[in-house]
Design a protein around this motif. Structure first.
Motif, PDB file in Angstrom:
ATOM      1  N   THR A 287       0.826  -1.204   0.000  1.00 21.65           N
ATOM      2  CA  THR A 287       0.000   0.000   0.000  1.00 21.65           C
ATOM      3  C   THR A 287       0.861   1.254   0.000  1.00 21.65           C
ATOM      4  O   THR A 287       1.777   1.382   0.801  1.00 21.65           O
ATOM      5  CB  THR A 287      -0.941   0.007   1.221  1.00 21.65           C
ATOM      6  OG1 THR A 287      -1.829  -1.087   1.102  1.00 21.65           O
ATOM      7  CG2 THR A 287      -1.721   1.293   1.311  1.00 21.65           C
ATOM      8  N   MET A 288       0.531   2.166  -0.906  1.00 21.46           N
ATOM      9  CA  MET A 288       1.261   3.429  -1.016  1.00 21.46           C
ATOM     10  C   MET A 288       0.417   4.629  -0.581  1.00 21.46           C
ATOM     11  O   MET A 288       0.918   5.741  -0.451  1.00 21.46           O
ATOM     12  CB  MET A 288       1.735   3.622  -2.448  1.00 21.46           C
ATOM     13  CG  MET A 288       2.685   2.517  -2.893  1.00 21.46           C
ATOM     14  SD  MET A 288       3.157   2.648  -4.610  1.00 21.46           S
ATOM     15  CE  MET A 288       4.218   4.071  -4.518  1.00 21.46           C
ATOM     16  N   MET A 289      -0.893   4.410  -0.357  1.00 17.78           N
ATOM     17  CA  MET A 289      -1.790   5.462   0.111  1.00 17.78           C
ATOM     18  C   MET A 289      -2.962   4.795   0.802  1.00 17.78           C
ATOM     19  O   MET A 289      -3.420   3.736   0.393  1.00 17.78           O
ATOM     20  CB  MET A 289      -2.263   6.332  -1.043  1.00 17.78           C
ATOM     21  CG  MET A 289      -3.085   7.525  -0.621  1.00 17.78           C
ATOM     22  SD  MET A 289      -3.384   8.631  -2.014  1.00 17.78           S
ATOM     23  CE  MET A 289      -4.131   9.995  -1.154  1.00 17.78           C
TER      24      MET A 289
ATOM     25  N   GLY B 286      -2.543   7.139  12.600  1.00 18.97           N
ATOM     26  CA  GLY B 286      -1.385   6.471  13.200  1.00 18.97           C
ATOM     27  C   GLY B 286      -0.780   5.427  12.279  1.00 18.97           C
ATOM     28  O   GLY B 286       0.447   5.338  12.154  1.00 18.97           O
ATOM     29  N   LEU B 287      -1.618   4.648  11.618  1.00 22.38           N
ATOM     30  CA  LEU B 287      -1.137   3.640  10.677  1.00 22.38           C
ATOM     31  C   LEU B 287      -0.436   4.299   9.496  1.00 22.38           C
ATOM     32  O   LEU B 287       0.640   3.845   9.076  1.00 22.38           O
ATOM     33  CB  LEU B 287      -2.298   2.767  10.198  1.00 22.38           C
ATOM     34  CG  LEU B 287      -1.965   1.676   9.189  1.00 22.38           C
ATOM     35  CD1 LEU B 287      -0.950   0.687   9.764  1.00 22.38           C
ATOM     36  CD2 LEU B 287      -3.242   0.969   8.742  1.00 22.38           C
ATOM     37  N   ALA B 288      -1.019   5.360   8.970  1.00 22.64           N
ATOM     38  CA  ALA B 288      -0.396   6.072   7.846  1.00 22.64           C
ATOM     39  C   ALA B 288       0.961   6.638   8.252  1.00 22.64           C
ATOM     40  O   ALA B 288       1.924   6.555   7.488  1.00 22.64           O
ATOM     41  CB  ALA B 288      -1.319   7.185   7.339  1.00 22.64           C
TER      42      ALA B 288
ATOM     43  N   PRO C 154       0.659   8.643   2.576  1.00 23.46           N
ATOM     44  CA  PRO C 154      -0.413   9.641   2.698  1.00 23.46           C
ATOM     45  C   PRO C 154      -1.735   9.001   3.120  1.00 23.46           C
ATOM     46  O   PRO C 154      -2.018   7.846   2.786  1.00 23.46           O
ATOM     47  CB  PRO C 154      -0.548  10.217   1.287  1.00 23.46           C
ATOM     48  CG  PRO C 154       0.661   9.788   0.543  1.00 23.46           C
ATOM     49  CD  PRO C 154       1.171   8.558   1.211  1.00 23.46           C
ATOM     50  N   LEU C 155      -2.540   9.789   3.840  1.00 18.39           N
ATOM     51  CA  LEU C 155      -3.871   9.380   4.257  1.00 18.39           C
ATOM     52  C   LEU C 155      -4.882  10.343   3.665  1.00 18.39           C
ATOM     53  O   LEU C 155      -4.771  11.553   3.839  1.00 18.39           O
ATOM     54  CB  LEU C 155      -3.985   9.397   5.788  1.00 18.39           C
ATOM     55  CG  LEU C 155      -5.387   9.243   6.383  1.00 18.39           C
ATOM     56  CD1 LEU C 155      -5.978   7.878   6.021  1.00 18.39           C
ATOM     57  CD2 LEU C 155      -5.344   9.445   7.892  1.00 18.39           C
ATOM     58  N   MET C 156      -5.850   9.816   2.953  1.00 19.92           N
ATOM     59  CA  MET C 156      -6.958  10.605   2.411  1.00 19.92           C
ATOM     60  C   MET C 156      -8.184  10.278   3.247  1.00 19.92           C
ATOM     61  O   MET C 156      -8.655   9.138   3.251  1.00 19.92           O
ATOM     62  CB  MET C 156      -7.174  10.231   0.933  1.00 19.92           C
ATOM     63  CG  MET C 156      -8.413  10.794   0.313  1.00 19.92           C
ATOM     64  SD  MET C 156      -8.379  12.577   0.232  1.00 19.92           S
ATOM     65  CE  MET C 156     -10.103  12.864  -0.107  1.00 19.92           C
TER      66      MET C 156
ATOM     67  N   ASP D  25       4.922  14.712   3.255  1.00 18.36           N
ATOM     68  CA  ASP D  25       6.378  14.790   3.254  1.00 18.36           C
ATOM     69  C   ASP D  25       7.038  13.559   3.878  1.00 18.36           C
ATOM     70  O   ASP D  25       8.258  13.468   3.936  1.00 18.36           O
ATOM     71  CB  ASP D  25       6.857  16.059   3.947  1.00 18.36           C
ATOM     72  CG  ASP D  25       6.507  16.107   5.425  1.00 18.36           C
ATOM     73  OD1 ASP D  25       6.001  15.109   5.964  1.00 18.36           O
ATOM     74  OD2 ASP D  25       6.724  17.159   6.041  1.00 18.36           O
ATOM     75  N   GLY D  26       6.239  12.603   4.366  1.00 19.56           N
ATOM     76  CA  GLY D  26       6.791  11.357   4.891  1.00 19.56           C
ATOM     77  C   GLY D  26       7.351  11.452   6.296  1.00 19.56           C
ATOM     78  O   GLY D  26       7.846  10.481   6.818  1.00 19.56           O
TER      79      GLY D  26
END
Length: 115
Positions: free
Chosen positions: A51-53, A62-64, A70-72, A111-112
């Motif tokens: 998973t990349m997003m 928290g998981l992201a 990124p989290l949407m 920005d990671g």
């Protein structure tokens, strides 16, 4: 965005969101959970995926952060963002454009780094 691996968790909006992401934007759905009671197995499956997003609520923040992706936020609760508009649609043509814009902004603003 085509071919990007994403994971989706949510309520009754989960399946329509996953369908839109896959059919209209070309995302690859890695992990999907449309039942919030299944949160722990969802998180473990996401950790073991490519998973990349992540698409979900503020509960997935928290998981992201842990995975540095990124989290949407598309389902409630959203308690870590502010929306000044009372109507931000995700349905119809205008909604598809708004949703796509939100996804792109989530990626561009990521920005990671943990915050």
């Amino acid at each position: 965005m085509y071919g990007t691996n994403v994971s989706v968790i949510g309520d009754f909006r989960c399946n329509p969101m996953a369908d839109f992401l896959e059919r209209e934007l070309g995302f690859e759905i890695e992990v999907k959970s449309c039942f919030e009671e299944d949160r722990s197995s969802f998180e473990e499956n996401v950790r073991n995926s490519n998973t990349m997003m992540l698409f979900g609520s503020s509960f997935e923040r928290g998981l992201a952060r842990e995975l540095q992706i990124p989290l949407m936020r598309f389902v409630y609760p959203v308690f870590d963002q502010v929306c000044m508009c009372d109507y931000a649609p995700y349905a119809g043509f205008r909604g598809a454009a708004y949703l796509t814009e939100s996804i792109i902004n989530s990626v561009m603003g990521f920005d990671g780094k943990s915050r």
